[in-house]
Motif scaffolding. Structure first.
Motif, PDB file in Angstrom:
ATOM      1  N   GLY A  49       0.812  -1.213   0.000  1.00  0.00           N
ATOM      2  CA  GLY A  49       0.000   0.000   0.000  1.00  0.00           C
ATOM      3  C   GLY A  49       0.842   1.258   0.000  1.00  0.00           C
ATOM      4  N   MET A  50       2.085   1.162   0.463  1.00  0.00           N
ATOM      5  CA  MET A  50       2.951   2.330   0.430  1.00  0.00           C
ATOM      6  C   MET A  50       3.315   2.686  -1.009  1.00  0.00           C
ATOM      7  SD  MET A  50       5.436   1.524   3.660  1.00  0.00           S
ATOM      8  CE  MET A  50       6.625   2.773   3.275  1.00  0.00           C
TER       9      MET A  50
ATOM     10  N   GLY B 283      -3.267   2.557   3.302  1.00  0.00           N
ATOM     11  CA  GLY B 283      -2.224   2.798   2.305  1.00  0.00           C
ATOM     12  C   GLY B 283      -2.457   4.057   1.482  1.00  0.00           C
ATOM     13  N   LEU B 284      -3.698   4.550   1.450  1.00  0.00           N
ATOM     14  CA  LEU B 284      -3.966   5.794   0.717  1.00  0.00           C
ATOM     15  C   LEU B 284      -3.357   7.000   1.426  1.00  0.00           C
ATOM     16  CD1 LEU B 284      -7.711   5.235  -0.206  1.00  0.00           C
ATOM     17  CD2 LEU B 284      -5.834   5.465  -1.814  1.00  0.00           C
TER      18      LEU B 284
ATOM     19  N   THR C 163      -0.319   6.673   3.300  1.00  0.00           N
ATOM     20  CA  THR C 163       1.087   6.447   3.633  1.00  0.00           C
ATOM     21  C   THR C 163       1.974   6.892   2.483  1.00  0.00           C
ATOM     22  OG1 THR C 163       0.894   4.180   2.813  1.00  0.00           O
ATOM     23  CG2 THR C 163       0.691   4.497   5.179  1.00  0.00           C
TER      24      THR C 163
ATOM     25  N   VAL D 178       3.492   6.663  -2.050  1.00  0.00           N
ATOM     26  CA  VAL D 178       2.294   6.731  -2.888  1.00  0.00           C
ATOM     27  C   VAL D 178       1.067   6.738  -1.996  1.00  0.00           C
ATOM     28  CG1 VAL D 178       1.007   5.689  -4.784  1.00  0.00           C
ATOM     29  CG2 VAL D 178       3.466   5.363  -4.644  1.00  0.00           C
ATOM     30  N   GLY D 179       0.508   7.895  -1.745  1.00  0.00           N
ATOM     31  CA  GLY D 179      -0.706   7.968  -0.945  1.00  0.00           C
ATOM     32  C   GLY D 179      -1.596   9.031  -1.544  1.00  0.00           C
TER      33      GLY D 179
END
Ligand code: NA
Ligand code: NA
Lengths: 168, 304, 425
Positions: free
Chosen positions: C326-327, C367-368, C370, C373-374
């Protein structure tokens, strides 16, 4: 310069009309589907039409998404580099988007062409017309990426996303 | 066989899960082919649509990105005669179906598939007859009474169920379970094996033994892959396919009884239906809606 | 070797700032060329990835969110949230979170939530004396409850990928979503008390009831959607279109704030945002196909099961893997590539699919927010006109609180499974 602006404007308008109309068609198809189920008359073609309208929405919209920054990227690293580096990286991004799309176009055309032999079950349309959406998607990506590269090289733009308000 | 000795690996993708007879027969095909070619040809099987959905896999075979798949009436999108694979009430028994599929008309269908789809049937597997599931018994077409039901995206199915008195609509398979649960639809129709694997027993109480579609499905190989094979290897592929077909039939017969017992143990009620009434009501709708190319053949089937 | 190139090009492209979709495409193409696979597989798999009925929920919910913003619905929801919790210390922070929870009952995507609530709340909070970094952080963190509280686009996609009932998943998200919201409010309160953030005076029950009746039609939408689903009016993905039509009617004819002449432009804007995500879905499908062909998912599952088949540890490993992924990856792409293989791993150690789906989606929502890439982080930092770093620092306490909720939901299954059981059997 004026002529370049006009061309960009024209292509943007074309893509916008296509995306908006396809999306409207999608909404209509879903509403017909729900209503049909409620009143006991289900049309056989709604599910298919919804999918195809969605595909056309994406094919017209993907280039616009590249232009508006809706085709998300990670700018944490690149936008905080010193000097000309962010500009160079934005150019690299546009070049690779355009390059990939351009490279894939003939392959996508091959995919379009095998659709000729096939028809869709409910609407009976020839599938090359629908496979065409993936080619069109790549075409719009290539065109909008090329326009950005040109704009950056001629100094007409800095390569940052163009907010949709400026286009609409 | 050691990897070095392999000359060719065929990728076979299909939609069934790992317990399904089609999958086991696909694995069997791979073993037999490998044995017949001294390990020169291997088959890699990808179940559960993991390599792609049916239409996508057929497209992949036409483009040379996949070698094999299992496919049936969807082929009518290319070859009109493949519509014969799913004609409601065309066959009373599986023996009738076998005679037809392996007879002259079966050969015509296969030839048209090779010509128009550019993929080649090399074996066929039997499918369980499609039955209607619902939350009340449906023993006669009169019981349908506007029943909201899901059918796959096959116009003929919609026409036939409409004619029978139901309110059918196509819906993506992935939405069926939820839609049955919350009442968007009240019924659906599929073979017992699929009713079981999709857990429809959790949201439907009755299996009405309409047996309305008996059909078969082909194990196919891309024509471009076939053309690359030597005469000898083609013979091996054909032989391995025949063995897989026989093996699948054994498993299939076992699974029919199995699936029914399983669904009953989960509380589903099986309903015997007035088959003659269903057939009579469906026939006209079928004849009015099949494509012209297969109409004479269907008329012929119905007159027997 | 080829797989190593696939990942190297992918990470390299991300770092250079090439769009994620294009990065997925470039890395897949590198792999195809190296292995001699015909490149035609790329358009083929893109098409197959996008030709999926339930994906209509993506443009549908984006449109609903945009119509709500322009039709006065968002503003009314915020006013109601403010009347309820604005009087507590750090009140606008709490209002922000409460508004996200109410808004989350209508929209299915976190980004729509971040942009809508953030567009109003971040400038408002700055004006009222809140630090910009805190304002952006609280918006980004709370926007992720949107797709946990039903309806939810990621859950619709999970349903399409795995066959898990979307209706049950929706219900399974309700309790964890409320829990997340409450935990974030506690966090916001503690920070506010320490840093002595402003509070507003209690405006009385009169304002609460006025704000409620003002927001009535907006709040009714939540119930309409849940009712539509439970009563069978529409399938989960169709609710996205129902929500849009409802937002249009309320905005244009009841609140009369939505100029009908703006509707075509809103339609095009929504189609553009959705096309960005769907193009990503297409390219992700190529990437996913390569992983399947290379049997990477099985390798991951076998690898994990080789280390342990202890349920407790497997849940931990799955969560760590998803947090890590998610990162770097966009949620939907991550779901397409990882959900099904991880589901089979989860089932192998006896985790119920519905439970797994709930904590996997919750994890990827975190993860959105972090780095690097968030997407929600980007959106909120953008609205606050801040670079990313200060927002990342300010969001840490909220991340911690969200991760605590994630652990609770991961290890105590009834938080997810109790409500669907209660309502559906
Ligand atoms: Na939501
Ligand atoms: Na992230």
């Amino acid at each position: 310069m004026r002529r370049a602006d006009k061309i960009i404007h024209l292509i943007t308008r074309l893509a916008q009309c296509g995306a908006g109309l396809s999306f409207a068609l999608l909404i209509l198809a879903v509403l017909v589907q729900i209503t049909g189920r409620l009143i006991g008359f289900s049309a056989v073609w709604t599910e298919e039409l919804t999918r195809y309208a969605l595909l056309f929405t994406v094919s017209f919209g993907a280039g616009l998404a590249f232009r508006s920054g809706d085709l998300v990227n990670v700018d944490v690293v690149c936008e905080f580099l010193p000097g000309r580096a962010p500009w160079v990286l934005r150019l690299v991004a546009a070049l690779s988007t355009g390059g990939l799309a351009l490279y894939l176009l003939p392959h996508a055309w091959r995919y379009v062409s095998i659709g000729k032999m096939q028809t869709s079950p409910a609407l009976g349309v020839r599938m090359d017309y629908i496979h065409f959406t993936v080619w069109l998607l790549l075409l719009f990506l290539a065109v909008f990426a090329a326009l950005r590269v040109l704009g950056m090289l001629t100094g007409a733009e800095d390569g940052k996303p163009v907010k949709p308000e400026e286009d609409l | 066989a050691p990897l070095e000795a392999q000359e060719m690996t065929l990728k076979l993708g299909h939609l069934a899960n790992e317990d399904n007879p089609w999958h086991l027969a696909s694995e069997k095909f791979g073993e037999e082919l490998s044995a017949l070619t001294d390990g020169r040809i291997a088959v890699e099987v990808f179940p559960n649509e993991s390599l792609g959905k049916e239409i996508d896999l057929i497209n992949g075979m036409q483009l040379g990105t996949v070698d094999m798949t299992i496919t049936g009436e969807s082929l009518q999108n290319w070859a009109p005669k493949a519509a014969l694979l799913a004609v409601p009430y065309a066959f009373q028994t599986i023996e009738d179906m076998d005679a037809f599929a392996s007879g002259p008309v079966g050969d015509e269908i296969e030839a048209q598939i090779v010509e128009k789809v550019q993929i080649r049937p090399i074996a066929y597997f039997a499918r369980g007859a499609r039955d209607l599931t619902s939350n009340r018994p449906i023993a006669h077409p009169d019981d349908l009474n506007g029943l909201k039901m899901r059918v796959p995206n096959v116009p003929l199915f919609v026409d036939v169920w409409s004619a029978l008195g139901a309110n059918p609509g196509p819906m993506a398979f992935s939405e069926v379970f939820t839609s049955l649960q919350n009442g968007t639809i009240e019924a659906q129709e599929n073979p017992l094996a699929l009713i079981r694997s999709a857990s429809f027993n959790e949201v439907q109480s009755h299996v009405n033994l309409t047996d309305h579609v008996r059909s078969w499905i082909y194990l196919t190989i891309a024509e471009s892959t076939w053309n690359k094979l030597s005469e000898e290897d083609r013979a091996a592929v054909t032989e391995a396919a025949a063995r897989a077909q026989a093996y699948e039939r054994e498993l299939f017969e076992k699974s029919l009884a199995d699936d029914r017992a399983y669904l009953e143990s989960k509380g589903m009620t099986f309903v015997e239906v007035d088959a003659a009434a269903f057939q009579a009501a469906a026939k006209d709708a079928v004849l009015a809606n099949v494509n012209d190319e297969i109409k004479p053949i269907v008329e012929d089937l119905f007159s027997n | 070797m080829e797989v190593a190139v696939l990942f190297l090009v992918f990470v390299g492209g991300l770092v250079l700032g090439i769009p994620v979709a294009i990065t997925l495409g470039l890395s897949s193409l590198a792999y195809l060329l190296l292995t001699g696979t015909p490149p035609v597989v790329m358009p083929q798999k893109m098409y197959a990835g996008m030709d999926v009925f339930v994906l209509l929920s993506i443009p549908g919910f984006i449109l609903a969110g945009n119509l709500m913003n322009q039709g006065g619905i968002t503003g009314r929801i915020i006013r109601f949230a403010n009347a309820l919790v604005g009087w507590i210390r750090g009140g606008l922070g709490l209002t922000n979170i409460a508004a996200s929870m109410l808004f989350g009952g209508i929209t299915g995507t976190a980004v729509a939530d971040a942009a809508s609530i953030g567009g109003v709340m971040i400038p408002g909070m700055k004006k009222a004396g809140y630090p910009a970094d805190f304002s952006a952080a609280v918006t980004a963190a709370s926007s992720t409850v949107g797709p946990i509280i039903p309806p939810s686009v990621p859950m619709i996609i999970v349903g399409a990928l795995s066959g898990i009932s979307v209706g049950q998943m929706f219900l399974a998200g309700a309790v964890p979503g409320i829990l997340m919201g409450v935990a974030m409010m506690v966090t916001a309160y503690v920070i506010s008390a320490r840093r002595n953030f402003p509070r507003q005076s209690w405006q009385g029950l009169g304002e609460v009831s006025r704000a409620f009746s003002g927001a009535f039609w907006a709040l009714a939408m939540t119930f309409l959607i849940i009712y539509g689903l439970l009563s069978g009016l529409a399938t989960p993905s169709e609710t996205a279109v129902v929500a849009s039509v409802y937002a249009f009617i309320v905005g244009a004819f009841i609140y009369r704030e939505l100029p009908i002449s703006r509707v075509p432009a809103i339609l095009v804007e929504s189609a553009t945002s959705a096309a960005g995500i769907l193009a990503l879905v297409g390219f992700a499908n190529v990437f996913g196909w390569i992983l399947v062909s290379e049997r990477i998912p099985q390798a991951i599952a076998d690898g994990v099961l080789g280390i342990t088949d202890n349920k407790f540890l497997v849940i931990l490993l799955i969560n760590l893997l998803l947090l890590f992924v998610g990162m770097f990856m966009e949620t939907i792409a991550a779901l397409i590539i990882l959900f099904v293989p991880l589901l089979s791993l989860a089932e192998a150690v006896g985790i119920e699919p519905l439970h797994f789906a709930t904590f996997a989606v919750l994890n990827l929502m975190i993860g959105l927010t972090t780095p690097p890439v968030g997407v929600c982080l980007f959106v909120c930092a953008g609205i606050a006109r801040l670079p990313l770093m200060p927002v990342v620092v300010a969001i840490l306490p909220f991340l911690l609180s969200n991760i605590l909720v994630l652990l609770a939901v991961s290890y105590y299954a009834p938080l997810a499974t109790w409500l669907p059981r209660l309502l559906i059997n």
